[in-house]
Design a protein around this motif. Structure first.
Motif, PDB file in Angstrom:
ATOM      1  N   ASP A 160       0.805  -1.224   0.000  1.00 48.19           N
ATOM      2  CA  ASP A 160       0.000   0.000   0.000  1.00 48.19           C
ATOM      3  C   ASP A 160       0.839   1.275   0.000  1.00 48.19           C
ATOM      4  OD1 ASP A 160      -2.104  -1.687   0.109  1.00 48.19           O
ATOM      5  OD2 ASP A 160      -2.355  -1.527   2.293  1.00 48.19           O
ATOM      6  N   ASP A 161       2.165   1.135   0.067  1.00 48.94           N
ATOM      7  CA  ASP A 161       3.007   2.339   0.110  1.00 48.94           C
ATOM      8  C   ASP A 161       2.826   3.163  -1.160  1.00 48.94           C
ATOM      9  OD1 ASP A 161       4.261   2.224   2.607  1.00 48.94           O
ATOM     10  OD2 ASP A 161       5.642   0.676   1.896  1.00 48.94           O
ATOM     11  N   PRO A 162       2.746   4.497  -1.029  1.00 46.27           N
ATOM     12  CA  PRO A 162       2.646   5.345  -2.222  1.00 46.27           C
ATOM     13  C   PRO A 162       3.951   5.292  -3.015  1.00 46.27           C
ATOM     14  CG  PRO A 162       3.000   6.702  -0.279  1.00 46.27           C
ATOM     15  CD  PRO A 162       2.824   5.287   0.212  1.00 46.27           C
ATOM     16  N   GLU A 163       3.897   5.716  -4.259  1.00 52.02           N
ATOM     17  CA  GLU A 163       5.090   5.712  -5.099  1.00 52.02           C
ATOM     18  C   GLU A 163       6.138   6.654  -4.503  1.00 52.02           C
ATOM     19  OE1 GLU A 163       4.277   5.835  -9.276  1.00 52.02           O
ATOM     20  OE2 GLU A 163       6.268   6.566  -9.744  1.00 52.02           O
ATOM     21  N   PRO A 164       7.383   6.214  -4.417  1.00 52.89           N
ATOM     22  CA  PRO A 164       8.424   7.088  -3.851  1.00 52.89           C
ATOM     23  C   PRO A 164       8.779   8.214  -4.831  1.00 52.89           C
ATOM     24  CG  PRO A 164       9.421   5.097  -4.691  1.00 52.89           C
ATOM     25  CD  PRO A 164       7.942   4.918  -4.848  1.00 52.89           C
ATOM     26  N   ALA A 165       9.353   9.307  -4.288  1.00 54.15           N
ATOM     27  CA  ALA A 165       9.832  10.391  -5.151  1.00 54.15           C
ATOM     28  C   ALA A 165      11.154  10.004  -5.814  1.00 54.15           C
ATOM     29  CB  ALA A 165      10.015  11.660  -4.323  1.00 54.15           C
ATOM     30  N   LEU A 166      11.925   9.189  -5.112  1.00 53.31           N
ATOM     31  CA  LEU A 166      13.254   8.812  -5.596  1.00 53.31           C
ATOM     32  C   LEU A 166      13.507   7.334  -5.326  1.00 53.31           C
ATOM     33  CD1 LEU A 166      16.130   9.801  -6.635  1.00 53.31           C
ATOM     34  CD2 LEU A 166      16.728  10.026  -4.212  1.00 53.31           C
ATOM     35  N   VAL A 167      14.079   6.669  -6.302  1.00 53.90           N
ATOM     36  CA  VAL A 167      14.526   5.287  -6.117  1.00 53.90           C
ATOM     37  C   VAL A 167      16.051   5.266  -6.255  1.00 53.90           C
ATOM     38  CG1 VAL A 167      14.420   2.915  -6.966  1.00 53.90           C
ATOM     39  CG2 VAL A 167      12.379   4.375  -7.083  1.00 53.90           C
ATOM     40  N   VAL A 168      16.740   4.676  -5.283  1.00 60.86           N
ATOM     41  CA  VAL A 168      18.196   4.550  -5.336  1.00 60.86           C
ATOM     42  C   VAL A 168      18.537   3.078  -5.577  1.00 60.86           C
ATOM     43  CG1 VAL A 168      20.369   4.870  -4.099  1.00 60.86           C
ATOM     44  CG2 VAL A 168      18.486   6.486  -3.735  1.00 60.86           C
ATOM     45  N   VAL A 169      19.157   2.789  -6.707  1.00 60.85           N
ATOM     46  CA  VAL A 169      19.543   1.416  -7.035  1.00 60.85           C
ATOM     47  C   VAL A 169      20.968   1.191  -6.524  1.00 60.85           C
ATOM     48  CG1 VAL A 169      20.008  -0.221  -8.904  1.00 60.85           C
ATOM     49  CG2 VAL A 169      18.017   1.318  -9.025  1.00 60.85           C
ATOM     50  N   ALA A 170      21.105   0.283  -5.579  1.00 57.56           N
ATOM     51  CA  ALA A 170      22.408   0.045  -4.938  1.00 57.56           C
ATOM     52  C   ALA A 170      22.730  -1.439  -4.986  1.00 57.56           C
ATOM     53  CB  ALA A 170      22.378   0.569  -3.505  1.00 57.56           C
ATOM     54  N   THR A 171      22.575  -2.014  -6.168  1.00 62.52           N
ATOM     55  CA  THR A 171      22.832  -3.439  -6.366  1.00 62.52           C
ATOM     56  C   THR A 171      24.239  -3.625  -6.924  1.00 62.52           C
ATOM     57  OG1 THR A 171      21.937  -3.233  -8.592  1.00 62.52           O
ATOM     58  CG2 THR A 171      20.388  -3.870  -6.866  1.00 62.52           C
ATOM     59  N   PRO A 172      24.721  -4.876  -6.979  1.00 62.41           N
ATOM     60  CA  PRO A 172      26.031  -5.097  -7.604  1.00 62.41           C
ATOM     61  C   PRO A 172      26.019  -4.610  -9.056  1.00 62.41           C
ATOM     62  CG  PRO A 172      25.349  -7.042  -6.381  1.00 62.41           C
ATOM     63  CD  PRO A 172      24.175  -6.110  -6.396  1.00 62.41           C
ATOM     64  N   PRO A 173      27.201  -4.193  -9.580  1.00 66.27           N
ATOM     65  CA  PRO A 173      27.268  -3.608 -10.922  1.00 66.27           C
ATOM     66  C   PRO A 173      26.681  -4.489 -12.023  1.00 66.27           C
ATOM     67  CG  PRO A 173      29.411  -3.456  -9.829  1.00 66.27           C
ATOM     68  CD  PRO A 173      28.503  -4.183  -8.900  1.00 66.27           C
ATOM     69  N   ALA A 231      10.100   1.296 -14.715  1.00 71.37           N
ATOM     70  CA  ALA A 231       8.781   0.798 -15.114  1.00 71.37           C
ATOM     71  C   ALA A 231       7.824   0.751 -13.924  1.00 71.37           C
ATOM     72  CB  ALA A 231       8.928  -0.593 -15.733  1.00 71.37           C
ATOM     73  N   ALA A 232       8.343   0.324 -12.772  1.00 76.75           N
ATOM     74  CA  ALA A 232       7.474   0.142 -11.602  1.00 76.75           C
ATOM     75  C   ALA A 232       7.051   1.472 -10.985  1.00 76.75           C
ATOM     76  CB  ALA A 232       8.196  -0.706 -10.556  1.00 76.75           C
ATOM     77  N   TYR A 233       7.909   2.505 -11.087  1.00 77.87           N
ATOM     78  CA  TYR A 233       7.618   3.801 -10.442  1.00 77.87           C
ATOM     79  C   TYR A 233       7.733   4.899 -11.491  1.00 77.87           C
ATOM     80  CZ  TYR A 233       8.853   0.688  -6.608  1.00 77.87           C
ATOM     81  OH  TYR A 233       8.923  -0.378  -5.766  1.00 77.87           O
ATOM     82  N   PRO A 234       6.737   4.998 -12.377  1.00 71.58           N
ATOM     83  CA  PRO A 234       6.891   5.861 -13.563  1.00 71.58           C
ATOM     84  C   PRO A 234       7.028   7.347 -13.251  1.00 71.58           C
ATOM     85  CG  PRO A 234       4.678   4.911 -13.443  1.00 71.58           C
ATOM     86  CD  PRO A 234       5.486   4.238 -12.388  1.00 71.58           C
ATOM     87  N   SER A 235       6.617   7.804 -12.083  1.00 73.86           N
ATOM     88  CA  SER A 235       6.761   9.238 -11.806  1.00 73.86           C
ATOM     89  C   SER A 235       7.971   9.526 -10.913  1.00 73.86           C
ATOM     90  CB  SER A 235       5.480   9.798 -11.181  1.00 73.86           C
ATOM     91  OG  SER A 235       5.314   9.250  -9.886  1.00 73.86           O
ATOM     92  N   ALA A 236       8.684   8.474 -10.480  1.00 72.82           N
ATOM     93  CA  ALA A 236       9.842   8.675  -9.597  1.00 72.82           C
ATOM     94  C   ALA A 236      11.104   8.988 -10.405  1.00 72.82           C
ATOM     95  CB  ALA A 236      10.077   7.420  -8.752  1.00 72.82           C
ATOM     96  N   VAL A 237      12.042   9.682  -9.750  1.00 74.14           N
ATOM     97  CA  VAL A 237      13.394   9.801 -10.299  1.00 74.14           C
ATOM     98  C   VAL A 237      14.176   8.561  -9.841  1.00 74.14           C
ATOM     99  CG1 VAL A 237      15.557  11.118 -10.204  1.00 74.14           C
ATOM    100  CG2 VAL A 237      13.351  12.317 -10.292  1.00 74.14           C
ATOM    101  N   VAL A 238      14.937   7.974 -10.759  1.00 75.05           N
ATOM    102  CA  VAL A 238      15.725   6.784 -10.410  1.00 75.05           C
ATOM    103  C   VAL A 238      17.209   7.138 -10.537  1.00 75.05           C
ATOM    104  CG1 VAL A 238      16.293   4.395 -11.029  1.00 75.05           C
ATOM    105  CG2 VAL A 238      13.915   5.197 -11.165  1.00 75.05           C
TER     106      VAL A 238
END
Lengths: 380, 380
Positions: A78-91, A103-110
């Motif tokens: 139920d969480d609203p879409e975040p304003a920012l997504v930080v991808v911190a996975t292995p390269p 794709a999952a958060y179309p209005s967020a900055v990634v």
């Protein structure tokens, strides 16, 4: 000495004004994908500044650990879409995860924090992903060991944080990523992905490979050779202690610039060995001297604490191997009004004494030595 | 951890007993040939211990300067034969000068301080010189700049001092050279000339070449790349600031071991670049990981202050860039009873803050962090 856009951060403690602004900008919500050292540190840092952080990781154990450490909470349906997504996975999975996040958060900055920037960017372009809301970034922070349990809110303080945007990046998206980087204490620099990868290849990836291979040569060495190790060997091989698994990924993701740098380095090495092998050949000694002199010029370009290291004089003080001696030396330097620009300690195995190499402004060096000697210190 | 003959020196100040013994042993007279950094430092150190020192140098200016600095006096025609001659000339003339000294002072012991030991020894044997009174030695001391004006009586304190004798060396000759090395503060190690040259090739000459060539790669680099330089690049390139002219001689005199080491290093580098160039080849990633892991093992063999660096835990403390902050930190560590085994400072250009990386015994690390945080320090 540089025309880069450098912003000098204040020492970012939880200052209410800044935290409120960032919380408002992020609409109170940042989602971090990948809960290792960097992801968990971003989470801890943002939470300390009043930002709501949600977490996600392929490993349920890893994400639970990061949440336990206070880096954020698991994301609910139920969480609203975040304003920012930080991808911190292995390269090696960064591009996939960025595509999925856009794709999952179309209005967020990634954004992402991967230590290579071109390969994921090209891969996303190749797939035709719309990158309007993507801003690449790379905080140059790390620790010898990874994992959420090593994470710290202050990990990014005073470290370079490179931002890679392209011509299509909207000003608001750029501003949001920059605000987060600044609030986490980073020193901002802007580069293209190509410039970034070539630059880190030269100042980070090439030295890593060279240091690792140099240290690898010590494995079969006789104990008596190792006993002669001095500061030179210790310095050149320190980063050889880095995590091999992480570096396999980093080097693999920055393959082309690193291979090019390794080839150029190997050519220099070959030329050097050839000149040394056949010293009677005309110009052989000159060639060796030229390469060593180029090393002098190269090292003088590296900025020290406050700019070029050429700006300082070094004074060497003997310090007995007793608790409190170094503290006493530094306290007395303070009493003498001598500002220390840098400090290195050196010891020999088996010796009862060490050396403190202290960098000071050249104009105070002579007086500093005289004052220290008068107080009973021995200088070299 | 070692079966070498290591003698740990006391902190040799001008102690009357020792000085008297050495003065008696040397019959009050040591002759030093070559008045650069090492020769003048030997002279200063011996004179501080009550030994009469005479000087000689091809350059009248150089020898006059060394005499002015107090390293000894010029040798007169009526001076009696010295008990010991120390040859401190550049490596490329060491053999010639040793031969001449053995002929000129037939009852004296002759030693040298050259940083290579096999080439002069073989050359002297080839010429049929009687080496009974010759004992090779190599104090591993130096400064970034040479010259008598940089000389110090304490230059050799706590530095390894390698002695190379052969089966024909009389016990008294060996004892005299060892007494001088010890009195000047050196940490004695005994090796054959071959062992010495291979060992310094590995721990000193190879790192020097690699560091110089790495730094040389920075000469054509873009300013923005250099701005990203971190502690890794600074450490790996520090010794690239060394004097090219001196190193041309050192490397030339230790040509065979160094070329062999450079070839082995180049082979490792080639294998690494190949594996990186073609990551799809079976085993390519494994090969890269193996070489990086070998680097981990190699660096763990280098002794730190009190033996292997694996013995210590590192705590990282933020230190504001204000005079006195580091002294306050070290003083508080002392108050907390925490013994600091090593210390490194790190700064980012443009940042108002630095990091102190403090090595402590693993069993006190957790308490140290807790105590420091309680006193208001920020740790990483």
């Amino acid at each position: 000495m540089s025309d880069l856009k450098v912003t000098i951060p204040g020492v970012a403690r939880s200052d209410e004004g800044g935290a409120g602004v960032l919380a408002a900008r992020t609409r109170g919500s940042v989602h971090v994908i990948g809960s290792g050292l960097l992801g968990a540190s971003v989470g801890l840092g943002l939470r300390a500044r009043g930002v709501e952080v949600t977490l996600e990781d392929l490993s349920p154990t890893t994400v639970a650990l990061a949440a336990d450490y206070g880096a954020g909470r698991l994301r609910g349906a139920d969480d609203p879409e975040p304003a920012l997504v930080v991808v911190a996975t292995p390269p090696d999975v960064t591009a996939d995860v960025i595509e999925r996040a856009l794709a999952a958060y179309p209005s967020a900055v990634v954004t992402d924090v991967a230590s290579v920037k071109l390969a994921p960017y090209l891969e996303l372009r190749r797939r035709g992903v719309d990158l309007t809301h993507y801003v690449g970034s790379h905080p140059m922070a790390g620790r010898e060991r990874g994992g959420a349990f090593m994470a710290r809110a202050d990990l990014f303080t005073a470290r370079p944080w490179i931002i890679c945007r392209d011509e299509a990046t909207p000003a608001e998206a750029l501003a949001l990523v920059e605000a987060v980087a600044l609030d986490l204490g980073g020193v901002l620099l802007e580069m293209t992905p190509e410039e970034h990868d070539r630059s880190v290849g030269l100042v980070s990836h090439l030295p890593q490979v060279v240091s690792s291979l140099l240290a690898a040569r010590l494995v079969p060495a006789a104990e008596q050779a190792i006993e002669l190790a001095g500061g030179g060997l210790r310095d050149t091989t320190r980063i050889a202690a880095s995590d091999p698994e992480l570096w396999v990924q980093i080097l693999g993701a920055n393959r082309e610039p690193v291979v090019e740098l390794l080839d150029a380095f190997a050519a220099d090495l070959g030329a050097f060995a050839e000149a040394l092998r056949d010293p009677a050949r005309p110009g052989a000694k000159r060639r060796i001297a030229d390469l060593l002199a180029a090393g002098n010029r190269g090292v003088s370009r590296i900025p020290g604490k406050h700019g070029s290291s050429e700006r300082f004089a070094t004074i060497t003080v003997f310090v007995d191997d007793r608790p409190g001696e170094l503290a006493r030396l530094l306290t007395e330097l303070g009493e003498l009004g001598i500002n220390m620009e840098d400090l290195r300690l050196e010891h020999s195995p088996g010796a009862q004494i060490g050396f403190a190499e202290i960098a000071v402004l050249p104009e105070v060096a002579e007086r500093a030595v005289a004052d220290l000697v008068e107080r009973g210190w021995r200088t070299l």
